[in-house]
Design a protein around this motif. Structure first.
Motif, PDB file in Angstrom:
ATOM      1  N   ASP A  33      51.864  30.388  41.701  1.00 28.93           N
ATOM      2  CA  ASP A  33      51.962  29.215  40.840  1.00 28.93           C
ATOM      3  C   ASP A  33      50.645  29.124  40.078  1.00 28.93           C
ATOM      4  N   TYR A  34      50.681  29.526  38.801  1.00 32.47           N
ATOM      5  CA  TYR A  34      49.456  29.495  37.996  1.00 32.47           C
ATOM      6  C   TYR A  34      49.556  28.436  36.889  1.00 32.47           C
ATOM      7  N   GLN A  36      52.346  27.844  35.163  1.00 30.97           N
ATOM      8  CA  GLN A  36      53.230  28.318  34.107  1.00 30.97           C
ATOM      9  C   GLN A  36      54.278  27.260  33.763  1.00 30.97           C
ATOM     10  N   ARG A  37      54.604  27.166  32.472  1.00 31.41           N
ATOM     11  CA  ARG A  37      55.588  26.170  32.046  1.00 31.41           C
ATOM     12  C   ARG A  37      56.971  26.479  32.616  1.00 31.41           C
ATOM     13  N   HIS A  38      57.223  27.732  32.942  1.00 32.52           N
ATOM     14  CA  HIS A  38      58.512  28.116  33.524  1.00 32.52           C
ATOM     15  C   HIS A  38      58.389  28.231  35.049  1.00 32.52           C
ATOM     16  N   ARG A  39      57.735  27.245  35.645  1.00 34.48           N
ATOM     17  CA  ARG A  39      57.501  27.267  37.082  1.00 34.48           C
ATOM     18  C   ARG A  39      58.803  27.311  37.883  1.00 34.48           C
ATOM     19  N   LYS A  40      59.906  26.910  37.261  1.00 36.64           N
ATOM     20  CA  LYS A  40      61.186  26.943  37.963  1.00 36.64           C
ATOM     21  C   LYS A  40      61.548  28.349  38.437  1.00 36.64           C
ATOM     22  N   GLU A  41      60.893  29.379  37.877  1.00 38.56           N
ATOM     23  CA  GLU A  41      61.155  30.744  38.337  1.00 38.56           C
ATOM     24  C   GLU A  41      60.867  30.891  39.828  1.00 38.56           C
ATOM     25  N   LEU A  42      59.941  30.092  40.348  1.00 33.80           N
ATOM     26  CA  LEU A  42      59.590  30.191  41.766  1.00 33.80           C
ATOM     27  C   LEU A  42      60.758  29.799  42.665  1.00 33.80           C
ATOM     28  N   ASN A  43      61.650  28.941  42.166  1.00 29.04           N
ATOM     29  CA  ASN A  43      62.846  28.590  42.941  1.00 29.04           C
ATOM     30  C   ASN A  43      63.714  29.823  43.178  1.00 29.04           C
ATOM     31  N   TYR A  44      63.728  30.716  42.202  1.00 26.86           N
ATOM     32  CA  TYR A  44      64.543  31.925  42.309  1.00 26.86           C
ATOM     33  C   TYR A  44      63.870  32.956  43.219  1.00 26.86           C
ATOM     34  N   ALA A  45      62.549  32.935  43.266  1.00 26.65           N
ATOM     35  CA  ALA A  45      61.841  33.775  44.237  1.00 26.65           C
ATOM     36  C   ALA A  45      62.171  33.310  45.648  1.00 26.65           C
ATOM     37  N   ASP A  60      48.809  29.230  45.350  1.00 28.99           N
ATOM     38  CA  ASP A  60      48.435  28.279  44.311  1.00 28.99           C
ATOM     39  C   ASP A  60      47.246  28.802  43.502  1.00 28.99           C
ATOM     40  N   LEU A  61      47.510  29.196  42.278  1.00 26.67           N
ATOM     41  CA  LEU A  61      46.467  29.649  41.360  1.00 26.67           C
ATOM     42  C   LEU A  61      46.357  28.701  40.162  1.00 26.67           C
ATOM     43  N   ARG A  62      46.782  27.457  40.333  1.00 18.07           N
ATOM     44  CA  ARG A  62      46.788  26.537  39.188  1.00 18.07           C
ATOM     45  C   ARG A  62      45.382  26.291  38.646  1.00 18.07           C
ATOM     46  N   ASN A  96      44.258  38.730  32.124  1.00 21.14           N
ATOM     47  CA  ASN A  96      44.006  39.254  33.468  1.00 21.14           C
ATOM     48  C   ASN A  96      45.009  38.758  34.522  1.00 21.14           C
ATOM     49  N   ARG A  97      46.134  38.222  34.080  1.00 22.77           N
ATOM     50  CA  ARG A  97      47.092  37.646  35.036  1.00 22.77           C
ATOM     51  C   ARG A  97      47.507  38.645  36.112  1.00 22.77           C
ATOM     52  N   ASN A  98      47.951  39.822  35.699  1.00 21.83           N
ATOM     53  CA  ASN A  98      48.419  40.791  36.690  1.00 21.83           C
ATOM     54  C   ASN A  98      47.284  41.294  37.561  1.00 21.83           C
ATOM     55  N   ALA A  99      46.098  41.471  36.969  1.00 16.70           N
ATOM     56  CA  ALA A  99      44.952  41.941  37.753  1.00 16.70           C
ATOM     57  C   ALA A  99      44.604  40.929  38.843  1.00 16.70           C
ATOM     58  N   ILE A 100      44.643  39.654  38.496  1.00 14.17           N
ATOM     59  CA  ILE A 100      44.333  38.599  39.477  1.00 14.17           C
ATOM     60  C   ILE A 100      45.393  38.573  40.574  1.00 14.17           C
ATOM     61  N   MET A 101      46.646  38.585  40.188  1.00 12.74           N
ATOM     62  CA  MET A 101      47.736  38.522  41.169  1.00 12.74           C
ATOM     63  C   MET A 101      47.736  39.740  42.079  1.00 12.74           C
ATOM     64  N   LEU A 102      47.518  40.907  41.504  1.00 11.09           N
ATOM     65  CA  LEU A 102      47.491  42.121  42.308  1.00 11.09           C
ATOM     66  C   LEU A 102      46.341  42.114  43.303  1.00 11.09           C
ATOM     67  N   ALA A 103      45.174  41.634  42.860  1.00 10.77           N
ATOM     68  CA  ALA A 103      44.026  41.582  43.764  1.00 10.77           C
ATOM     69  C   ALA A 103      44.321  40.694  44.966  1.00 10.77           C
ATOM     70  N   VAL A 104      44.953  39.545  44.714  1.00 12.79           N
ATOM     71  CA  VAL A 104      45.315  38.652  45.814  1.00 12.79           C
ATOM     72  C   VAL A 104      46.360  39.317  46.711  1.00 12.79           C
TER      73      VAL A 104
END
Length: 233
Positions: A33-34, A36-45, A60-62, A96-104
């Motif tokens: 969760d960063y 994003q305006r389309h946060r509803k995607e997390l419901n599908y995850a 939580d990366l907000r 750097n979104r993917n780089a940050i997420m991948l590192a975590v």
């Protein structure tokens, strides 16, 4: 191989999760969760994790997302309509979104004893998203090998990095992915808008794969004009 999947709830990552669940040992899904305006995607995850009977970590990366200003996904900037190959789509880049997420995710994998982190970056992302390109994923894996040297051995699994979105639809269908239970639209409305880059790409991919698209779009035919405009250059 014990593998965690970075899962946004979108078509690509949910298809990847189903593929890993059948072909490897899926241990968990990691979502972010960063702001994003389309946060509803997390419901599908979450639905995907329940369906595949694995844990879901929503991280939580907000605070970080709020600092990565200038993107239509995190700021009060309109999400553009059109095909991903249009220059206007660069406003959807979160630096750097993917780089940050991948590192975590690599940290989670090392802590949990997993052997691989899987991400669904694909060829269609290469035009505007530098941290989805093969040169990045290869360099990132090399960096992580150094970062975890002597502590953990975690690989980066990117089966779609040289493949198209249509290929992902084909693989998703082969692995019984319920496409209707995925979310792509960047606008995050009640239904897929049919006009933003992710919607156009999604609709085009089903067409090219010759697989029925179960998605309900607010504007189901816009993709045709968007692709024609892109082809005209």
């Amino acid at each position: 191989m014990k593998t965690i999947v970075i899962c946004s709830g979108g078509l690509d990552s949910v298809s990847l999760a189903h593929m890993v669940a059948q072909e490897q040992q899926l241990t968990r899904l990691v979502s972010f969760d960063y702001g994003q305006r389309h946060r509803k995607e997390l419901n599908y995850a979450s639905l995907c994790a329940q369906r595949l009977d694995v844990p879901l970590d929503i991280i939580d990366l907000r605070g970080i997302g709020a600092a990565l200003t200038g993107s239509a996904l995190t700021d009060d900037i309109d999400v553009p309509d059109g095909h991903y190959a249009e220059e206007s789509m660069r406003v959807t880049v979160v630096p750097n979104r993917n780089a940050i997420m991948l590192a975590v995710a690599f940290g989670v994998a090392a802590a949990q004893g997993d052997q691989a982190v899987a991400t669904a970056v694909h060829g269609g992302d290469h035009f505007i998203y530098p941290d989805c390109r093969p040169s990045f994923t290869q360099a990132f894996e090399t960096m992580q090998k150094a970062a975890l040297d002597g502590y953990a051995d975690v690989s980066l699994y990117t089966p779609f990095v040289h493949r198209t979105k249509a290929d992902i639809v084909t693989e998703g269908a082969r692995h019984s992915t319920p496409f209707a239970q995925t979310w792509s639209c960047y606008k995050g409305g009640e239904k897929h808008c049919g006009r933003c880059g992710t919607c156009v790409e999604r609709r085009e991919a089903f067409h090219l794969a010759n697989i029925a698209d179960p998605t309900t779009y607010a504007d189901p035919d816009y993709w045709i004009a968007a692709i024609a405009r892109k082809d005209r250059g």
